[in-house]
Design a protein around this motif. Structure first.
Motif: not given
Length: 213
Positions: A75, A134, A158
């Motif tokens: 990420k 997330t 994100y």
């Protein structure tokens, strides 16, 4: 039948998870009143954490870690994309609240590195919490997009990367890798520690926000 590691993680961190959802930072995000500098401050703090965590996960040689971690879960590039959209955060994350969040992020990153040295399996507990953030982005992403008038995913990469299928794959790998209760313990302990650090970041970014109306 024994509980799976994901069942134990969910049960063992439920209180912390619920506390985060009720924090003023979180409620301000959903009601569209969160100042942009606080949002960017969170991204900047998480960047420090993810740089440490994903680096340690990539270097780990423990078989359990290797069977769970994959490039699909990375990420850091998404946070970088978001921060770049906001000019790298320059001028947006310099307030005392964001500075305190940055310090909390550094403490989180130190905990990740210490865990990697002591028992690499603990990295999976930290990963559980960050991956869960997330998944929650499925709910929060639209609020962020609307509040800051973001288009085409710019500034919300994100919070836009989570989905149920991704979480299902992660769940299956975690449960397959960590079947023995003794192997699950360091992961659960690390997840609890990860929540403590995440709460510290969120608390810093909640400071001074007006009460919800």
């Amino acid at each position: 039948m024994s509980a799976t590691v994901m069942e134990r993680l969910r049960a063992g961190t439920r209180g912390a998870h619920d506390g985060l959802e009720g924090a003023r930072f979180s409620t301000a995000m959903t009601d569209g009143t969160l100042p942009l500098d606080r949002y960017v401050g969170q991204l900047a703090a998480y960047r420090v954490v993810l740089e440490a965590l994903e680096g340690e996960l990539s270097r780990a040689t423990d078989p359990s870690v290797g069977s769970v971690w994959s490039e699909e879960l990375r990420k850091l590039p998404l946070v970088d994309r978001d921060l770049n959209h906001f000019g790298g955060g320059d001028g947006l994350g310099d307030g005392s609240s964001s500075a305190l969040a940055a310090e909390a992020g550094k403490a989180f990153a130190r905990a990740v590195r210490d865990a990697a040295a002591a028992d690499p399996r603990a990295l999976l507990g930290f990963l559980y919490v960050m991956e869960g953030s997330t998944l929650g982005g499925m709910v929060l992403g639209p609020y962020v997009t609307k509040a800051y008038r973001l288009d085409a995913g710019d500034g919300v990469a994100y919070y836009g990367c989570g989905d149920r299928e991704r979480w299902a794959r992660f769940t299956a790998r975690m449960n397959a890798a960590l079947t023995a209760p003794e192997a699950q313990e360091p992961v659960i302990a690390a997840a609890r520690e990860a929540y403590r650090h995440t709460i510290a970041i969120t608390r810093a970014l909640s400071a001074g926000l007006p009460a919800a109306t």
